[in-house]
Design a protein around this motif. Structure first.
Motif, PDB file in Angstrom:
ATOM      1  N   ALA A  72       0.802  -1.224   0.000  1.00 19.90           N
ATOM      2  CA  ALA A  72       0.000   0.000   0.000  1.00 19.90           C
ATOM      3  C   ALA A  72       0.833   1.271   0.000  1.00 19.90           C
ATOM      4  O   ALA A  72       0.440   2.278  -0.602  1.00 19.90           O
ATOM      5  N   THR A  73       1.974   1.259   0.674  1.00 17.13           N
ATOM      6  CA  THR A  73       2.830   2.451   0.735  1.00 17.13           C
ATOM      7  C   THR A  73       4.166   2.212   0.060  1.00 17.13           C
ATOM      8  O   THR A  73       5.143   2.921   0.330  1.00 17.13           O
ATOM      9  N   GLN A  74       4.213   1.241  -0.830  1.00 14.21           N
ATOM     10  CA  GLN A  74       5.476   0.875  -1.475  1.00 14.21           C
ATOM     11  C   GLN A  74       5.396   1.143  -2.979  1.00 14.21           C
ATOM     12  O   GLN A  74       5.029   0.271  -3.776  1.00 14.21           O
ATOM     13  N   GLN A  75       5.748   2.352  -3.353  1.00 15.31           N
ATOM     14  CA  GLN A  75       5.844   2.747  -4.758  1.00 15.31           C
ATOM     15  C   GLN A  75       7.081   3.620  -4.913  1.00 15.31           C
ATOM     16  O   GLN A  75       7.313   4.526  -4.110  1.00 15.31           O
ATOM     17  N   SER A  76       7.885   3.347  -5.934  1.00 17.87           N
ATOM     18  CA  SER A  76       9.093   4.139  -6.178  1.00 17.87           C
ATOM     19  C   SER A  76       9.202   4.505  -7.646  1.00 17.87           C
ATOM     20  O   SER A  76       9.034   3.637  -8.527  1.00 17.87           O
ATOM     21  N   VAL A  77       9.478   5.788  -7.914  1.00 20.57           N
ATOM     22  CA  VAL A  77       9.805   6.217  -9.271  1.00 20.57           C
ATOM     23  C   VAL A  77      11.228   5.751  -9.543  1.00 20.57           C
ATOM     24  O   VAL A  77      12.185   6.257  -8.949  1.00 20.57           O
ATOM     25  N   MET A  78      11.378   4.782 -10.420  1.00 19.34           N
ATOM     26  CA  MET A  78      12.691   4.200 -10.706  1.00 19.34           C
ATOM     27  C   MET A  78      13.426   4.960 -11.809  1.00 19.34           C
ATOM     28  O   MET A  78      14.650   5.034 -11.821  1.00 19.34           O
ATOM     29  N   THR A  79      12.693   5.488 -12.756  1.00 21.83           N
ATOM     30  CA  THR A  79      13.249   6.405 -13.756  1.00 21.83           C
ATOM     31  C   THR A  79      12.243   7.532 -13.903  1.00 21.83           C
ATOM     32  O   THR A  79      11.058   7.279 -14.124  1.00 21.83           O
ATOM     33  N   ASP A  80      12.694   8.762 -13.730  1.00 19.74           N
ATOM     34  CA  ASP A  80      11.773   9.857 -13.958  1.00 19.74           C
ATOM     35  C   ASP A  80      11.462   9.923 -15.456  1.00 19.74           C
ATOM     36  O   ASP A  80      12.029   9.181 -16.254  1.00 19.74           O
ATOM     37  N   TRP A  81      10.565  10.815 -15.822  1.00 20.43           N
ATOM     38  CA  TRP A  81      10.101  10.858 -17.214  1.00 20.43           C
ATOM     39  C   TRP A  81      11.264  11.066 -18.175  1.00 20.43           C
ATOM     40  O   TRP A  81      12.008  12.038 -18.073  1.00 20.43           O
ATOM     41  N   PHE A  82      11.408  10.119 -19.111  1.00 21.82           N
ATOM     42  CA  PHE A  82      12.426  10.169 -20.159  1.00 21.82           C
ATOM     43  C   PHE A  82      11.777  10.649 -21.444  1.00 21.82           C
ATOM     44  O   PHE A  82      10.704  10.181 -21.821  1.00 21.82           O
ATOM     45  N   HIS A  83      12.461  11.556 -22.157  1.00 22.27           N
ATOM     46  CA  HIS A  83      12.005  11.983 -23.478  1.00 22.27           C
ATOM     47  C   HIS A  83      12.682  11.098 -24.521  1.00 22.27           C
ATOM     48  O   HIS A  83      13.894  11.163 -24.711  1.00 22.27           O
ATOM     49  N   LEU A  84      11.900  10.256 -25.177  1.00 28.33           N
ATOM     50  CA  LEU A  84      12.434   9.358 -26.207  1.00 28.33           C
ATOM     51  C   LEU A  84      12.087   9.924 -27.572  1.00 28.33           C
ATOM     52  O   LEU A  84      10.913   9.983 -27.947  1.00 28.33           O
ATOM     53  N   TYR A  85      13.099  10.341 -28.309  1.00 28.41           N
ATOM     54  CA  TYR A  85      12.867  11.023 -29.582  1.00 28.41           C
ATOM     55  C   TYR A  85      13.841  10.606 -30.684  1.00 28.41           C
ATOM     56  O   TYR A  85      13.708  11.034 -31.836  1.00 28.41           O
ATOM     57  N   ASP A  86      14.843   9.803 -30.359  1.00 23.79           N
ATOM     58  CA  ASP A  86      15.765   9.276 -31.362  1.00 23.79           C
ATOM     59  C   ASP A  86      16.345   7.972 -30.832  1.00 23.79           C
ATOM     60  O   ASP A  86      16.062   7.562 -29.698  1.00 23.79           O
ATOM     61  N   MET A  87      17.169   7.317 -31.652  1.00 23.66           N
ATOM     62  CA  MET A  87      17.706   6.012 -31.260  1.00 23.66           C
ATOM     63  C   MET A  87      18.562   6.122 -29.998  1.00 23.66           C
ATOM     64  O   MET A  87      18.516   5.254 -29.124  1.00 23.66           O
ATOM     65  N   THR A  88      19.327   7.191 -29.894  1.00 25.95           N
ATOM     66  CA  THR A  88      20.204   7.347 -28.735  1.00 25.95           C
ATOM     67  C   THR A  88      19.413   7.464 -27.444  1.00 25.95           C
ATOM     68  O   THR A  88      19.728   6.796 -26.443  1.00 25.95           O
ATOM     69  N   SER A  89      18.371   8.301 -27.438  1.00 29.67           N
ATOM     70  CA  SER A  89      17.587   8.472 -26.216  1.00 29.67           C
ATOM     71  C   SER A  89      16.858   7.190 -25.842  1.00 29.67           C
ATOM     72  O   SER A  89      16.747   6.860 -24.653  1.00 29.67           O
ATOM     73  N   ILE A  90      16.373   6.442 -26.832  1.00 22.47           N
ATOM     74  CA  ILE A  90      15.690   5.176 -26.543  1.00 22.47           C
ATOM     75  C   ILE A  90      16.670   4.158 -25.954  1.00 22.47           C
ATOM     76  O   ILE A  90      16.374   3.497 -24.955  1.00 22.47           O
ATOM     77  N   ASN A  91      17.849   4.048 -26.558  1.00 17.82           N
ATOM     78  CA  ASN A  91      18.852   3.106 -26.056  1.00 17.82           C
ATOM     79  C   ASN A  91      19.344   3.503 -24.672  1.00 17.82           C
ATOM     80  O   ASN A  91      19.617   2.644 -23.824  1.00 17.82           O
ATOM     81  N   ASN A  92      19.442   4.803 -24.413  1.00 23.00           N
ATOM     82  CA  ASN A  92      19.844   5.263 -23.076  1.00 23.00           C
ATOM     83  C   ASN A  92      18.801   4.882 -22.029  1.00 23.00           C
ATOM     84  O   ASN A  92      19.152   4.515 -20.900  1.00 23.00           O
ATOM     85  N   PHE A  93      17.529   4.974 -22.407  1.00 26.99           N
ATOM     86  CA  PHE A  93      16.473   4.573 -21.470  1.00 26.99           C
ATOM     87  C   PHE A  93      16.554   3.081 -21.175  1.00 26.99           C
ATOM     88  O   PHE A  93      16.447   2.658 -20.017  1.00 26.99           O
ATOM     89  N   ALA A  94      16.762   2.271 -22.214  1.00 27.43           N
ATOM     90  CA  ALA A  94      16.889   0.824 -22.015  1.00 27.43           C
ATOM     91  C   ALA A  94      18.060   0.502 -21.099  1.00 27.43           C
ATOM     92  O   ALA A  94      17.957  -0.355 -20.205  1.00 27.43           O
ATOM     93  N   ALA A  95      19.178   1.195 -21.288  1.00 33.91           N
ATOM     94  CA  ALA A  95      20.352   0.965 -20.446  1.00 33.91           C
ATOM     95  C   ALA A  95      20.088   1.377 -19.008  1.00 33.91           C
ATOM     96  O   ALA A  95      20.552   0.738 -18.057  1.00 33.91           O
TER      97      ALA A  95
END
Length: 272
Positions: free
Chosen positions: A85-108
């Protein structure tokens, strides 16, 4: 527009704060990943690897970068892990995915995450927590989509169906589910997700028979969510021909009603 306070001396001199322009994207996509106690360490690793792999996959990358039909070719995505009930964590804040580099960085970035919890199962509380994150990010989109994964039915926290309805009323467009495993009688977990979690425009639930199958199911699911629709029958048929019965989908087509009311999580009934 969202108001942000001015930094430094300028903020001390001015009474009002300036309006900062939000970054426009095609979709704001939030991933709510179940890490409750029923998920073993090996299953957690398989589930997380599924999220990593799917953002490296060609189908999902193509869906994100698609600029046909007036699309911008970008999304904002956030990962939240949840349990009790009280256990939620933002593990990655909002990522802007707009090209291959940003998408791959999010995956990493996903690949380096460490499990924060292993407690009860409170998807309603997780969804309430997740809903607040849309209000405070720096993006704006025509579609706000919440994606909930899990291997169990609620046994703690806020009532899930009540939270679902409040989120839809407050402006979330679609809430989809991906269920994992066969620990319940045939279809019980999937039916529970349909009746308590899935909602909004073209919402659906898809099942991965095992955690090992999770990545394949997730790839179809995220590509459909990013492209703004449902999983094509042809894609499901193709997977079935490959001997992957995990990808049977239940669609819960409920159009969001326009009801100008503010969600009030504190008044939602609790369970467990």
């Amino acid at each position: 527009m969202k108001l942000k306070p001015l930094a430094g001396l300028l903020g001390m001199l001015l009474v009002t704060s300036p309006a900062y322009a939000l970054t426009e994207v095609d979709t704001e996509l939030q991933l709510l990943m179940d890490v409750s106690g029923s998920v073993s360490s090996s299953e957690f690793n398989l589930q997380l690897q599924g999220y990593v792999d799917v953002f490296y996959s060609q189908d999902v990358q193509s869906a994100i970068l698609d600029t046909s039909d007036g699309k911008l070719g970008s999304i904002a995505v956030q990962m939240v892990m949840w349990s009790g009930a009280t256990q939620q964590s933002v593990m990655t804040d909002w990522f802007h995915l707009y090209d291959m580099t940003s998408i791959n960085n999010f995956a990493a970035t996903l690949d380096a995450l460490v499990r924060p919890y292993a407690g009860m199962t409170a998807p309603g509380s997780a969804m309430a927590f997740g809903g607040l994150q849309f209000d405070t990010n720096d993006f704006t989109a025509a579609r706000q989509v919440m994606d909930v994964s899990g291997d169990g039915i609620q046994n703690a926290g806020l009532d899930t169906a009540t939270v679902r309805d409040q989120l839809l009323a407050s402006g979330i467009d679609t809430i989809n589910g991906i269920t994992i495993g066969q620990d319940y009688a045939d279809g019980v977990l999937q039916d529970w997700y349909l009746n308590n979690i899935a909602g909004g425009e073209d919402a659906f639930v898809i099942n991965a028979t095992t955690f090992a199958d999770f990545g394949s199911a997730l790839e179809l699911k995220l590509a459909a969510e990013i492209e703004g629709g449902i999983i094509p029958e042809g894609a499901l048929a193709a997977q079935l021909l490959l001997g992957m019965p995990l990808l049977l989908a239940w669609r819960y087509q409920r159009r969001t009603q326009s009801r100008p009311q503010q969600a009030n999580w504190q008044q939602s009934p609790a369970i467990g």
